[in-house]
Design a protein around this motif. Structure first.
Motif, short mmCIF file in Angstrom:
data_model
loop_
_atom_site.label_atom_id
_atom_site.label_comp_id
_atom_site.label_asym_id
_atom_site.label_seq_id
_atom_site.Cartn_x
_atom_site.Cartn_y
_atom_site.Cartn_z
N GLY A 53 78.94 37.95 105.88
CA GLY A 53 77.80 38.54 105.20
C GLY A 53 76.92 37.44 104.65
N MET A 54 75.88 37.84 103.94
CA MET A 54 74.96 36.88 103.32
C MET A 54 74.81 37.27 101.85
SD MET A 54 73.99 35.05 106.03
CE MET A 54 72.34 34.35 106.05
N LYS A 55 74.84 36.26 100.95
CA LYS A 55 74.64 36.58 99.55
C LYS A 55 73.85 35.48 98.86
CE LYS A 55 79.32 35.03 98.20
NZ LYS A 55 80.59 35.47 97.58
N ALA A 56 73.04 35.94 97.90
CA ALA A 56 72.18 35.05 97.11
C ALA A 56 72.63 35.10 95.66
CB ALA A 56 70.72 35.49 97.23
N SER A 57 72.36 34.04 94.92
CA SER A 57 72.67 34.06 93.49
C SER A 57 71.80 35.10 92.80
CB SER A 57 72.45 32.68 92.87
OG SER A 57 71.08 32.33 92.95
N LEU A 58 72.26 35.63 91.68
CA LEU A 58 71.57 36.73 91.01
C LEU A 58 70.09 36.46 90.71
CD1 LEU A 58 74.25 38.21 88.58
CD2 LEU A 58 73.01 39.43 90.37
N PRO A 59 69.70 35.26 90.29
CA PRO A 59 68.27 35.06 90.01
C PRO A 59 67.42 34.80 91.26
CG PRO A 59 69.68 33.48 88.83
CD PRO A 59 70.50 34.09 89.90
N ASP A 60 68.05 34.64 92.43
CA ASP A 60 67.35 34.13 93.61
C ASP A 60 66.87 35.26 94.52
OD1 ASP A 60 66.33 32.52 95.56
OD2 ASP A 60 68.26 31.75 96.28
N ASP A 61 65.81 35.95 94.10
CA ASP A 61 65.25 37.03 94.92
C ASP A 61 64.73 36.50 96.26
OD1 ASP A 61 65.84 38.68 92.83
OD2 ASP A 61 63.76 39.13 92.28
N GLU A 62 64.12 35.33 96.23
CA GLU A 62 63.58 34.77 97.47
C GLU A 62 64.70 34.43 98.44
OE1 GLU A 62 60.64 34.08 100.09
OE2 GLU A 62 60.42 34.88 98.05
N GLY A 63 65.83 33.97 97.91
CA GLY A 63 66.97 33.69 98.76
C GLY A 63 67.50 34.95 99.43
N VAL A 115 75.77 42.53 105.93
CA VAL A 115 75.36 42.86 104.56
C VAL A 115 74.61 41.69 103.93
CG1 VAL A 115 76.19 43.45 102.24
CG2 VAL A 115 77.32 44.42 104.26
N VAL A 116 73.50 42.02 103.26
CA VAL A 116 72.78 41.06 102.42
C VAL A 116 72.88 41.58 100.99
CG1 VAL A 116 70.62 39.86 101.97
CG2 VAL A 116 71.19 40.57 104.30
N ALA A 117 73.41 40.78 100.09
CA ALA A 117 73.63 41.21 98.71
C ALA A 117 73.49 40.02 97.78
CB ALA A 117 75.02 41.83 98.57
N PHE A 118 73.45 40.31 96.50
CA PHE A 118 73.52 39.25 95.50
C PHE A 118 74.99 38.94 95.22
CE2 PHE A 118 69.25 40.94 94.73
CZ PHE A 118 68.53 39.75 94.68
N ASP A 119 75.24 37.73 94.74
CA ASP A 119 76.61 37.27 94.50
C ASP A 119 77.16 37.93 93.24
OD1 ASP A 119 78.98 35.96 94.57
OD2 ASP A 119 78.18 33.99 94.01
#
Length: 415
Positions: free
Chosen positions: A343-353, A325-329
Motif C-alpha cells: 500500500g501507500m501511506k503519507a504522514s498525517l500532516p502531508d496532504d500533498e504526499g 490503498v492510499v492512506a495516512f500513517d
C-alpha cells in the motif's frame, strides 16, 4: 499479566478456561447498522458464539428495524438481545443512542448474571452499563472504538474537544480495562489519561472480500474501459472522514487520466452536496454483503483520507479485495500497510504526499498491480479467530481494577 509504559497490558493470546461463559455486549450501535463498530461487533459476537459462549446483547431500538441474517443466527445459537429506548444521535440521524437506567440492567443481570460485560460505546447506555456492572461486581471492560473528541472540530464545535476528552477519561477509567485497536490509539488514550489499555486489533473476512469477485459488467456500468482506473472510497460520507481530501486527490488523478472514475460507496450528510457539485461521480449508496464485496473488488485504487478513525475496517477489506490503498500513517494503515510494498501511506500532516502516492499508482500500473497482489496476501494473515482468542482471554481473565492501581503505586511502568 504485565503492562508497559503507556498503560497497555502486554499479554499472550491464550485460550480461556474452555468453560462456556455468559458474555454481555453493550453497544449503542449494532448490526444491521453499517459502521465500523457494528461490523466489528458482528464478527466478535459470531466468533464468541461459535466457541460455545452465551452472548447477550444490550442495544437501543434502531429506526426501521427488521430481521436480518445476523439476528437469525443469534437466535439459532440461543443468544438474546435486550432492546432499550433509542433516540437519534445528533449529526448521525440514522444512528441512535440508548436510554436506560442502571437499575434496569442491575435487575436484568441479577436474574441472569454475566461472567463479563464489554461496553463498546460511551453514550448514556454505556454509562448505565458500567455503573450497573460495577455495583454488581461484574468484570467490565470498555472499548475505545470512536474518536468522538476529534470529530467535534469537523462540526464547528472544536471548543468541546477538551470537554469530550475529559468525559472519555472519566468513562473509560471506571472500567477495569480499555481495549484499543492500534498502538497509536494506545498512545492517544495514554495522553488522554486513560489507563490501563490493551491493543485488541481487528480481523478481516477474506472469503467475503476477495479479488475473485471483480465484476467487469459493473466496471462497464461505471463507464470504464479495461485499462481505465476505478478510484474507490467506502465509508460514511461525512465531514470527519476528510472527504474533501479524497475529492482533491481524485481531481488531480483525473487531470492526468481523464477516463478515471470516482466511486463513493456509502451514505451520509455530504452525499447530496457531492452529487450536486460532482454529478459525474458515482454514488451507489450503501452496499451490503456480496454486493459490497463486488464493489470493492471492481476497484483499482482505494482512497482512505480519514485522520480521525481509530481503525478503519475498510482499509483491511480493501486489502483483502486486492486494492492498492492510499492512506495516512494512522489507524489500520499504521499497523498493516508497508509503504510501497502492500500500500501507500503519507504522514498525517502531508496532504500533498497523499496525493502524490495516489498519482504514482495511477501512473505506474506495474507498481499498482504488485501492491494489489501483496495487499491480498497480507490480508490473508489477518484472521478473526486470533482476535476472538485475545478478546476472550482479556475480558475473562482480568484482575480487579485495584490490581492495576497497585501496579502503579509500586512504580511499575504502564506501557
Amino acid at each position: 499479566m504485565k503492562a508497559d509504559k503507556t498503560g497497555n497490558i502486554v499479554t499472550g493470546i491464550t485460550q480461556a478456561s474452555g468453560r462456556r461463559h455468559h458474555i454481555t455486549i453493550v453497544s449503542e450501535t449494532f448490526p444491521p447498522e453499517i459502521n465500523g463498530v457494528a461490523n466489528t461487533l458482528r464478527y466478535l459476537c459470531l466468533g464468541l458464539m461459535r466457541r460455545g459462549h452465551r452472548v447477550t446483547v444490550v442495544r437501543p431500538r434502531q429506526s426501521h428495524e427488521s430481521k436480518s441474517e445476523f439476528h437469525a443466527a443469534v437466535e439459532h445459537l440461543f443468544s438474546r438481545e435486550h432492546v432499550v429506548t433509542g433516540l437519534p444521535l445528533p449529526g448521525y440521524g440514522e444512528l441512535r443512542f440508548g436510554v436506560c437506567r442502571p437499575g434496569y440492567l442491575a435487575a436484568l443481570w441479577s436474574r441472569s448474571r454475566p461472567d463479563a460485560v464489554y461496553v463498546a460505546t460511551q453514550g448514556p447506555l454505556g454509562v448505565a452499563a458500567v455503573s450497573a456492572a460495577r455495583s454488581a461486581g461484574i468484570p467490565v471492560t470498555s472499548g475505545f472504538h470512536t474518536n468522538f473528541h476529534a470529530y467535534s472540530r469537523y462540526y464547528g464545535a472544536g471548543f468541546l474537544e477538551k470537554l469530550l476528552c475529559g468525559y472519555g477519561r472519566w468513562f473509560h477509567n471506571r472500567t477495569a480495562l480499555t481495549l484499543v485497536p492500534t498502538r497509536k490509539i494506545a498512545e492517544t488514550t495514554a495522553d488522554m489519561g486513560i489507563h490501563p489499555t490493551c491493543v485488541w486489533s481487528r480481523g478481516v473476512d477474506c472469503n467475503r472480500f476477495s479479488p475473485h469477485k471483480r465484476d467487469m459488467a459493473l466496471r462497464q456500468q461505471w463507464g470504464l474501459r479495461p485499462n481505465d482506473r476505478a478510484v474507490l472510497y467506502v465509508g460514511r460520507l461525512a465531514p470527519e472522514k476528510n472527504l474533501q481530501m479524497a475529492v482533491s486527490c481524485f481531481e488531480r488523478i483525473r487531470g492526468l487520466h481523464p477516463n478515471a472514475r470516482f466511486i463513493l460507496v456509502g451514505d451520509g450528510p455530504m452525499r447530496k452536496r457531492l452529487a450536486e457539485r460532482h454529478p459525474d461521480y458515482i454514488l451507489p449508496g450503501t452496499r451490503r454483503g456480496e454486493d459490497l464485496a463486488r464493489h470493492y473488488a471492481s476497484g483499482d485504487i482505494f482512497l482512505f483520507p480519514s485522520k480521525t478513525d481509530t481503525f478503519g475496517n475498510v482499509v483491511t477489506e480493501a486489502m483483502a479485495s486486492g486494492l492498492a490503498v492510499v492512506a495516512f500513517d494512522d489507524a489500520a494503515a499504521s499497523e498493516h500497510i508497508r509503504h510501497e510494498d502492500n500500500g501507500m501511506k503519507a504522514s498525517l500532516p502531508d496532504d500533498e504526499g497523499f496525493v502524490d502516492h495516489a498519482l504514482r499508482l495511477a501512473d505506474q500500473p506495474t507498481l499498482m498491480n504488485r501492491i494489489r497482489a501483496q495487499a491480498r496476501l497480507d490480508a490473508l494473515e489477518l484472521d478473526w479467530a486470533a482476535q476472538i482468542d485475545q478478546f476472550e482471554h482479556l475480558i475473562l481473565n482480568q484482575p480487579p481494577r485495584n490490581h492495576f492501581n497497585a501496579i502503579k503505586q509500586q512504580g511499575i511502568p504502564l506501557l
